[in-house]
Design an enzyme around this catalytic site. Sequence first.
Site, PDB file in Angstrom:
ATOM      1  N   CYS A  13     -33.058  77.168   2.515  1.00 10.75           N
ATOM      2  CA  CYS A  13     -32.684  78.016   1.387  1.00 10.75           C
ATOM      3  C   CYS A  13     -31.199  78.332   1.449  1.00 10.75           C
ATOM      4  O   CYS A  13     -30.524  78.061   2.435  1.00 10.75           O
ATOM      5  CB  CYS A  13     -33.476  79.318   1.401  1.00 10.75           C
ATOM      6  SG  CYS A  13     -33.118  80.281   2.863  1.00 10.75           S
ATOM      7  N   CYS A  16     -30.044  80.359   4.401  1.00 11.74           N
ATOM      8  CA  CYS A  16     -29.820  79.610   5.633  1.00 11.74           C
ATOM      9  C   CYS A  16     -28.458  78.929   5.565  1.00 11.74           C
ATOM     10  O   CYS A  16     -27.700  78.912   6.534  1.00 11.74           O
ATOM     11  CB  CYS A  16     -30.894  78.549   5.822  1.00 11.74           C
ATOM     12  SG  CYS A  16     -32.567  79.167   5.674  1.00 11.74           S
ATOM     13  N   CYS A  97     -35.870  83.789   3.559  1.00 12.28           N
ATOM     14  CA  CYS A  97     -36.851  82.831   3.049  1.00 12.28           C
ATOM     15  C   CYS A  97     -37.918  82.552   4.094  1.00 12.28           C
ATOM     16  O   CYS A  97     -37.823  82.982   5.234  1.00 12.28           O
ATOM     17  CB  CYS A  97     -36.164  81.531   2.674  1.00 12.28           C
ATOM     18  SG  CYS A  97     -35.405  80.766   4.109  1.00 12.28           S
ATOM     19  N   CYS A 100     -36.947  81.027   7.360  1.00  7.10           N
ATOM     20  CA  CYS A 100     -36.320  81.952   8.299  1.00  7.10           C
ATOM     21  C   CYS A 100     -37.414  82.593   9.150  1.00  7.10           C
ATOM     22  O   CYS A 100     -37.274  82.769  10.350  1.00  7.10           O
ATOM     23  CB  CYS A 100     -35.574  83.059   7.567  1.00  7.10           C
ATOM     24  SG  CYS A 100     -34.371  82.473   6.383  1.00  7.10           S
ATOM     25  N   ASP A 512      -5.423 126.331   0.006  1.00  6.78           N
ATOM     26  CA  ASP A 512      -5.274 125.782  -1.328  1.00  6.78           C
ATOM     27  C   ASP A 512      -6.027 126.702  -2.278  1.00  6.78           C
ATOM     28  O   ASP A 512      -7.017 127.303  -1.893  1.00  6.78           O
ATOM     29  CB  ASP A 512      -5.863 124.372  -1.360  1.00  6.78           C
ATOM     30  CG  ASP A 512      -5.702 123.738  -2.708  1.00  6.78           C
ATOM     31  OD1 ASP A 512      -4.591 123.829  -3.250  1.00  6.78           O
ATOM     32  OD2 ASP A 512      -6.675 123.178  -3.223  1.00  6.78           O
ATOM     33  N   ASP A 710      -9.518 120.760   0.006  1.00  6.37           N
ATOM     34  CA  ASP A 710     -10.778 120.101  -0.316  1.00  6.37           C
ATOM     35  C   ASP A 710     -10.959 118.740   0.353  1.00  6.37           C
ATOM     36  O   ASP A 710     -11.967 118.094   0.185  1.00  6.37           O
ATOM     37  CB  ASP A 710     -10.943 119.972  -1.832  1.00  6.37           C
ATOM     38  CG  ASP A 710      -9.913 119.035  -2.437  1.00  6.37           C
ATOM     39  OD1 ASP A 710      -9.171 118.382  -1.682  1.00  6.37           O
ATOM     40  OD2 ASP A 710      -9.838 118.962  -3.675  1.00  6.37           O
ATOM     41  N   ASP A 714      -6.015 117.128  -0.980  1.00  3.30           N
ATOM     42  CA  ASP A 714      -5.101 117.763  -0.048  1.00  3.30           C
ATOM     43  C   ASP A 714      -4.942 116.983   1.253  1.00  3.30           C
ATOM     44  O   ASP A 714      -4.373 117.498   2.209  1.00  3.30           O
ATOM     45  CB  ASP A 714      -5.597 119.179   0.286  1.00  3.30           C
ATOM     46  CG  ASP A 714      -5.749 120.017  -0.963  1.00  3.30           C
ATOM     47  OD1 ASP A 714      -4.950 119.809  -1.885  1.00  3.30           O
ATOM     48  OD2 ASP A 714      -6.656 120.857  -1.025  1.00  3.30           O
TER      49      ASP A 714
END
Lengths: 836, 119
Positions: A13, A16, A97, A100, A512, A710, A714
């Site tokens: 496949c 592979c 597949c 495999c 901030d 944050d 920042d």
Amino acid sequence: MPTHRLPIQGATCQGCANKIRAALATVPGADEIHVDLDQQRVTVEGSADHDALTRALANSGYGAGTDHSDAGITDADMSGAAASDDDIQLAITGATCASCVRSIETALGGVEGVRDASMNLADHSARVSGQAAPRALIRAVESAGYGASVIDDPRHADQEREQREQAHYRQLLRHTGYGLGVGVPLMIWGLAGGSMTVQPGTVSQALWLAVGLITLAVLAFPGRSFFVGAWKAFRHHNANMDTLIAVGTGTAWLYSMAVVLAPGLLPEAARHVYFEASAMIIGLISLGQALEVRARGKTSAAVKRLLDLRAKTARVLRADGEQDVPVEQVQAGDRIRVRPGEKIAVDGDVEEGSSRLDESMLTGEPMPVSKAPGDSVSAGTLNEGGTLIYRATRVGADTALARIIDLVKKAQGTKPAIGRLADQVSAVFVPTIMLIAIAAALVWFNVGPQPPFSHMMVAATTVLIIACPCALGLATPMSVMVGVGKAAEHGILIRQGEALQTAASLDTVVLDKTGTITEGRPSLTRILTADGEHEEDILRLAASLETGSEHPLARAILEAAETRGVTTDAVSDFQALNGKGVRATLDGHTLRLGNRRWLEQEGITLALEDQATNLSNEAATPLFLARDDRILGVLGVSDRIKADAAEAIRRLRDRGLTVIMITGDIQATADAIARQAGVDQVLAEVLPEDKAREVTRLQQQGRKVAMVGDGINDAPALAQADVGFAIGTGTDVAIESASITLMSGSLHGVADAMAISRATLGNIKQNLFGAFVYNSLGVPVAAGLLYPFTGWLLSPVIAGAAMSLSSVTVVSNANRLRFFKPNKADRRTADGSTAS
Amino acid sequence: MNWLINLSGLALMALIVWWFWLAGSGKARRATGGAVDIIVDDGVYEPAVIESNAGEPLTLRFERRDASPCAEQVVFHGLDVSEPLAVGETTTVTLTPEQPGTYRFTCQMNMYQGKLIVH
């Protein structure tokens, strides 16, 4: 350009083919690779070495004639990992597949001890029965060109781990029993006035020989690990704690044995035996290790608690119905049902239902959080309300919880600079102690009193045994472990131990504004009404106008309407005018909602102008609502400061810190927020890219600066600061961006983090001080420094007891940190920890 | 007799200095692409010296057999990497040292000692 043609087999496949291409691409000089699945042949162009290509192909598992079964597995692998009789389940990656499946099954089947191996392509798992070592199985799958990992049943694995730790603890206690069982009676005999000397040719010689052999058994069995460890380290040109104990007890035993076997060689006064010392030392040190195992279990409690948050299973909705599957097998995209009282298994987005989640375990925030479709949920949090269906977005090691665990574990291993000296000392500690022991023995030999040999032996042995590199080595890491864990419990993630040290010495905090002091999104704060109008009507009209609008100001109004239970009416002819406002028709009237200038342009007579100006001064945006040409009211929308921001800032200022707010807002707006928050100083009209420069400027004034922001916008300022705090709401905060991350949005986290840092640093200092003082007093005393003045010479037994106590003390002191409460510490004046 | 004992004492001290500090530290294991398996037992890492190249990802598999708490964590000094090791299990540590140099890796208490030499 040369061309190589290589035969392949088993590749059926495209997956592979990709594997083969990837394997061959690693060979230098393989420029172009063509895989021909029909011909089962691969063509490689380039200057690559033919043998290297063949090898790479064989390793990929598709080489013609490749035998998967013996791929790189040695005997060591087989014996190494614990072979178990249970089934082993493997998660397989890269298999796409059916062929495999065959090659994986063949590879697994070839591993020694495997009775049966079957692969399930549907859920990418393989089950192996027999007595194979998991590592050998993983190797086999890897050399066939796929990835594999063992799927642990976490509960099972935890139990096993606990059993192993318990077994080790019991073993240490047994060793203690044997050592003390032999040593204590001998010691009592000696203390009770029994003779500890050997008279040649008498029964006592034979008896002492028997005692010597029993002591040898103590050294050889309970004491075996010290001797093996010492020998192995010696071969590596290393010396460790085992070396000291092995050499110390060995010296005492050898000397005593020499006395027993050849008493004639020594003067009568030196014919003293020290078998009790060898046995007692083995017993006492085993006892110390056992106590340490116990105490240490507690230092990692924080990580254990986080690990326990992981759900074991998840109820996955599949086409063929619902199914409880192990959480390891949940994949991104799965739909999962979570019922009341259950834990969220993986990170995801809610698709159906609504509920409240307890997220305190991650954020430290005690209030449950409402969740509805579209909201995200985090693994490890607890569903308190109704049933939710959510779609998995991040699974396994990618979940916020997994990343937090990983971060905490890693941070627990790092050391602040204060621990570096101890590291340098302990790296050369053991050989140095051996040198001191020999030097002390020589001094006793040359200028000491009679009999020289026994004094030499006692001084050297005592020096070796009393020296405790462990206390020195443990001082910093134990406290860091507990401190970082403690912080995690409060939703504070500390990335490096270094941050602990720096956070304790900060004097300036830059906050901030948006999202840090304020909530970061606008909300409706005030409604001003014209004569004869009601707040509710104004809100209903405004909300009706804004229905369907995505503008942040519109959302603030709609949210307010929803919370107050105000219903909206359908409007027609809706028009949004960018930067001005919105207009629509309701019941034949024209409604307008927008800023002052636009309404003036539209020819509407303004009202409520003074109150609106006041709103502006309070940092709110006034929105005028008009029906036809009459103003009905003004809505004030502002980015509100967080409920607990002022209180948290007060805590920081009480700690003596200068609190500075930084923002891009114009001075007037910034001042308004600053007044509400109670900061010392305001830096307004700062462009985002200039924030880092402001931090630098403060640092140049000699300040130690923390920046709180944050984490995304920042980031440069966070990086520039001595300690960067990323503040987030919930778990989506970017935890990699700052040295300290506050999981809850609360500014209290900054004060908490500093309190924990100071307490931890104080604890480290106590530990280091204790360890240095212990060693620098203990060693000279053991060497006999006090003898000329007081006649004191420590016994090796006392040294053994002192040594095992010293490391237990360090671990116990670090454990005290577990009871530290950061928010209570503010009421104290000292550094947050009490001296022991 | 006296000079013999003094001399052997001094010789022993010289031997300690030479063996532990001057004589190098045993055979190095070169990591080439693949993973290196390190056994953690009896107070030593086996192998204790790993060689690698700067910028190359390095995979070390620590198999902790020693149950004593000393072995609990491996810390790579100067690389900001540390990993707890579970008893009886193999823990994989992956790292990519960017700068050439010698990095010590030890347990928390510095009793287990290893060296990572990056070229």
